[in-house]
Scaffold this motif. Structure first.
Motif, PDB file in Angstrom:
ATOM      1  N   LEU A  59    -138.963  50.016 -38.357  1.00 56.33           N
ATOM      2  CA  LEU A  59    -139.033  51.306 -39.041  1.00 56.33           C
ATOM      3  C   LEU A  59    -137.678  51.726 -39.599  1.00 56.33           C
ATOM      4  CD1 LEU A  59    -141.395  53.291 -36.634  1.00 56.33           C
ATOM      5  CD2 LEU A  59    -141.957  52.341 -38.881  1.00 56.33           C
ATOM      6  N   THR A  60    -136.608  51.531 -38.841  1.00 57.04           N
ATOM      7  CA  THR A  60    -135.286  51.918 -39.333  1.00 57.04           C
ATOM      8  C   THR A  60    -134.837  51.031 -40.494  1.00 57.04           C
ATOM      9  OG1 THR A  60    -134.290  50.564 -37.569  1.00 57.04           O
ATOM     10  CG2 THR A  60    -134.506  52.943 -37.165  1.00 57.04           C
ATOM     11  N   LYS A  61    -135.213  49.762 -40.479  1.00 57.27           N
ATOM     12  CA  LYS A  61    -134.861  48.884 -41.602  1.00 57.27           C
ATOM     13  C   LYS A  61    -135.618  49.275 -42.864  1.00 57.27           C
ATOM     14  CE  LYS A  61    -133.520  44.848 -38.881  1.00 57.27           C
ATOM     15  NZ  LYS A  61    -133.950  43.526 -38.352  1.00 57.27           N
ATOM     16  N   VAL A  62    -136.898  49.603 -42.719  1.00 58.88           N
ATOM     17  CA  VAL A  62    -137.685  50.048 -43.879  1.00 58.88           C
ATOM     18  C   VAL A  62    -137.082  51.333 -44.454  1.00 58.88           C
ATOM     19  CG1 VAL A  62    -139.926  50.953 -44.593  1.00 58.88           C
ATOM     20  CG2 VAL A  62    -139.809  48.926 -43.132  1.00 58.88           C
ATOM     21  N   ALA A  63    -136.715  52.259 -43.560  1.00 62.02           N
ATOM     22  CA  ALA A  63    -136.111  53.508 -44.016  1.00 62.02           C
ATOM     23  C   ALA A  63    -134.753  53.266 -44.668  1.00 62.02           C
ATOM     24  CB  ALA A  63    -135.974  54.470 -42.848  1.00 62.02           C
ATOM     25  N   ALA A  64    -133.965  52.337 -44.116  1.00 60.67           N
ATOM     26  CA  ALA A  64    -132.644  52.052 -44.678  1.00 60.67           C
ATOM     27  C   ALA A  64    -132.756  51.451 -46.068  1.00 60.67           C
ATOM     28  CB  ALA A  64    -131.889  51.105 -43.745  1.00 60.67           C
ATOM     29  N   VAL A  65    -133.673  50.519 -46.253  1.00 61.52           N
ATOM     30  CA  VAL A  65    -133.854  49.915 -47.572  1.00 61.52           C
ATOM     31  C   VAL A  65    -134.305  50.963 -48.585  1.00 61.52           C
ATOM     32  CG1 VAL A  65    -135.217  48.259 -48.903  1.00 61.52           C
ATOM     33  CG2 VAL A  65    -134.306  47.614 -46.667  1.00 61.52           C
ATOM     34  N   ALA A  66    -135.221  51.834 -48.170  1.00 61.55           N
ATOM     35  CA  ALA A  66    -135.732  52.855 -49.087  1.00 61.55           C
ATOM     36  C   ALA A  66    -134.666  53.879 -49.462  1.00 61.55           C
ATOM     37  CB  ALA A  66    -136.934  53.555 -48.458  1.00 61.55           C
ATOM     38  N   ALA A  67    -133.795  54.235 -48.512  1.00 61.31           N
ATOM     39  CA  ALA A  67    -132.838  55.314 -48.759  1.00 61.31           C
ATOM     40  C   ALA A  67    -131.477  54.833 -49.248  1.00 61.31           C
ATOM     41  CB  ALA A  67    -132.647  56.131 -47.479  1.00 61.31           C
ATOM     42  N   LEU A  68    -131.093  53.599 -48.920  1.00 56.76           N
ATOM     43  CA  LEU A  68    -129.727  53.156 -49.186  1.00 56.76           C
ATOM     44  C   LEU A  68    -129.608  52.108 -50.275  1.00 56.76           C
ATOM     45  CD1 LEU A  68    -128.518  52.854 -45.462  1.00 56.76           C
ATOM     46  CD2 LEU A  68    -128.109  54.759 -47.049  1.00 56.76           C
ATOM     47  N   GLU A  69    -130.713  51.599 -50.756  1.00 59.76           N
ATOM     48  CA  GLU A  69    -130.668  50.572 -51.813  1.00 59.76           C
ATOM     49  C   GLU A  69    -129.972  51.142 -53.050  1.00 59.76           C
ATOM     50  OE1 GLU A  69    -130.870  47.002 -52.644  1.00 59.76           O
ATOM     51  OE2 GLU A  69    -132.811  47.204 -51.639  1.00 59.76           O
ATOM     52  N   ASP A  70    -128.904  50.437 -53.485  1.00 59.79           N
ATOM     53  CA  ASP A  70    -128.139  50.827 -54.682  1.00 59.79           C
ATOM     54  C   ASP A  70    -127.526  52.229 -54.559  1.00 59.79           C
ATOM     55  OD1 ASP A  70    -128.839  48.397 -55.899  1.00 59.79           O
ATOM     56  OD2 ASP A  70    -130.736  49.250 -56.614  1.00 59.79           O
ATOM     57  N   GLN A  71    -127.255  52.646 -53.333  1.00 52.49           N
ATOM     58  CA  GLN A  71    -126.647  53.951 -53.096  1.00 52.49           C
ATOM     59  C   GLN A  71    -125.285  53.771 -52.413  1.00 52.49           C
ATOM     60  OE1 GLN A  71    -127.917  56.892 -54.134  1.00 52.49           O
ATOM     61  NE2 GLN A  71    -129.648  55.773 -55.036  1.00 52.49           N
ATOM     62  N   PRO A  72    -124.364  54.708 -52.625  1.00 50.39           N
ATOM     63  CA  PRO A  72    -123.072  54.631 -51.917  1.00 50.39           C
ATOM     64  C   PRO A  72    -123.264  54.878 -50.427  1.00 50.39           C
ATOM     65  CG  PRO A  72    -123.268  56.710 -53.087  1.00 50.39           C
ATOM     66  CD  PRO A  72    -124.456  55.887 -53.508  1.00 50.39           C
ATOM     67  N   LEU A  83    -123.630  54.815 -43.045  1.00 49.88           N
ATOM     68  CA  LEU A  83    -124.880  54.098 -43.307  1.00 49.88           C
ATOM     69  C   LEU A  83    -124.742  53.384 -44.644  1.00 49.88           C
ATOM     70  CD1 LEU A  83    -127.544  56.747 -42.193  1.00 49.88           C
ATOM     71  CD2 LEU A  83    -126.498  54.906 -40.855  1.00 49.88           C
ATOM     72  N   VAL A  84    -124.769  52.067 -44.594  1.00 56.09           N
ATOM     73  CA  VAL A  84    -124.587  51.264 -45.795  1.00 56.09           C
ATOM     74  C   VAL A  84    -125.503  50.039 -45.686  1.00 56.09           C
ATOM     75  CG1 VAL A  84    -122.592  50.130 -44.704  1.00 56.09           C
ATOM     76  CG2 VAL A  84    -122.923  49.973 -47.192  1.00 56.09           C
ATOM     77  N   LEU A  85    -126.188  49.718 -46.775  1.00 52.80           N
ATOM     78  CA  LEU A  85    -127.153  48.615 -46.751  1.00 52.80           C
ATOM     79  C   LEU A  85    -126.446  47.282 -46.971  1.00 52.80           C
ATOM     80  CD1 LEU A  85    -130.186  47.957 -46.513  1.00 52.80           C
ATOM     81  CD2 LEU A  85    -130.281  48.030 -49.013  1.00 52.80           C
ATOM     82  N   ASP A 158    -128.920  44.991 -42.260  1.00 56.09           N
ATOM     83  CA  ASP A 158    -127.983  45.748 -41.433  1.00 56.09           C
ATOM     84  C   ASP A 158    -127.621  47.033 -42.178  1.00 56.09           C
ATOM     85  OD1 ASP A 158    -127.935  43.787 -39.470  1.00 56.09           O
ATOM     86  OD2 ASP A 158    -126.241  42.743 -40.376  1.00 56.09           O
ATOM     87  N   PHE A 159    -127.334  48.095 -41.428  1.00 55.44           N
ATOM     88  CA  PHE A 159    -127.089  49.361 -42.127  1.00 55.44           C
ATOM     89  C   PHE A 159    -126.165  50.330 -41.388  1.00 55.44           C
ATOM     90  CE2 PHE A 159    -130.941  49.605 -39.634  1.00 55.44           C
ATOM     91  CZ  PHE A 159    -130.796  50.780 -38.916  1.00 55.44           C
ATOM     92  N   VAL A 160    -125.634  49.970 -40.224  1.00 51.63           N
ATOM     93  CA  VAL A 160    -124.747  50.866 -39.481  1.00 51.63           C
ATOM     94  C   VAL A 160    -123.336  50.269 -39.448  1.00 51.63           C
ATOM     95  CG1 VAL A 160    -124.304  52.049 -37.306  1.00 51.63           C
ATOM     96  CG2 VAL A 160    -126.660  51.647 -38.047  1.00 51.63           C
ATOM     97  N   ASN A 174    -127.534  46.575 -36.819  1.00 52.60           N
ATOM     98  CA  ASN A 174    -128.808  47.291 -36.853  1.00 52.60           C
ATOM     99  C   ASN A 174    -129.292  47.531 -35.423  1.00 52.60           C
ATOM    100  OD1 ASN A 174    -130.035  44.847 -35.965  1.00 52.60           O
ATOM    101  ND2 ASN A 174    -130.238  44.161 -38.080  1.00 52.60           N
ATOM    102  N   VAL A 175    -130.493  48.088 -35.292  1.00 50.46           N
ATOM    103  CA  VAL A 175    -131.040  48.390 -33.967  1.00 50.46           C
ATOM    104  C   VAL A 175    -131.250  47.112 -33.158  1.00 50.46           C
ATOM    105  CG1 VAL A 175    -133.043  49.344 -32.758  1.00 50.46           C
ATOM    106  CG2 VAL A 175    -132.111  50.521 -34.759  1.00 50.46           C
TER     107      VAL A 175
END
Length: 208
Positions: A59-72, A83-85, A158-160, A174-175
């Motif tokens: 769930l956290t990986k799905v949320a990270a991809v949705a929120a952090l893709e191509d974002q600073p 938080l960085v993808l 990974d996102f943390v 990641n978690v």
């Protein structure tokens, strides 16, 4: 003058095995056995911990991809956490990049070993530790099997990142990575304390 004579008391019959009925040695054995967690409960604990970790990781990986893709990178707690993808082809904490297929096979072996040990568990600490490792290994294995660029070669999400947005202070994780490390530390600690996964050393100490 009549003198009453009391009949001598008859000894109580001995219980099977040569001990008297009032002997509590048998109860002591059952009491010590009762202190050990039941194998079924430990299986539920192990797989329950693993399932919760796997669900949290996915769930956290799905949320990270949705929120952090191509974002600073998102800055949290005054810069203590970012938080960085990052799509990682390596192992936990971005180690051993370029060996994705081998790491996937290693994760499968780890899962198999834990499943083989599971029915033999008699230790709550080991059940929790192996549950953490199992959930983390399965979480990253799902990425390697189903994410791009392909089967057994998928990159882990990974996102943390700690203290820096680029993982320069601490590798991005990641978690699942956190669960693997925490579970491994707990298993090592149980070993150092003399607690075997099957409770062998624990029982020896109780008897002594």
């Amino acid at each position: 003058m009549n003198i009453e004579r009391s009949e001598p008391e008859q000894p109580e019959p001995a219980a099977p095995g040569g001990s008297a009925a009032g002997d509590s040695s048998g109860a002591g054995d059952s009491g010590s056995t009762g202190k050990s967690p039941r194998p079924r409960r430990l299986l539920v604990l192990l797989f329950g911990v693993a399932a919760l970790l796997l669900a949290a990781d996915v769930l956290t990986k799905v949320a990270a991809v949705a929120a952090l893709e191509d974002q600073p990178p998102a800055r949290l707690f005054g810069g203590a956490v970012y938080l960085v993808l990052v799509r990682n082809p390596g192992a936990a904490f971005s180690l051993a990049t370029g060996m994705t297929w081998l790491l996937a096979l290693l994760a499968i072996v780890v899962v198999g070993v834990i499943l083989w040990l599971a029915p033999k568990l008699r230790s709550t600490g080991w059940a929790i530790g192996l549950g953490l490792v199992l959930g983390g290994a399965c979480g990253n294995l799902v990425d390697r099997l189903f994410r791009e660029p392909g089967f057994l070669r998928g990159h882990v999400v990974d996102f943390v990142s700690l203290f820096a947005p680029d993982g320069s202070v601490w590798p991005v994780f990641n978690v699942a990575d956190s669960a693997i490390v925490c579970g491994g530390v707990l298993v090592v600690l149980m070993s150092l304390l003399g607690r075997d996964y099957d409770g062998t050393v624990h029982r020896k100490k109780e008897r002594s």
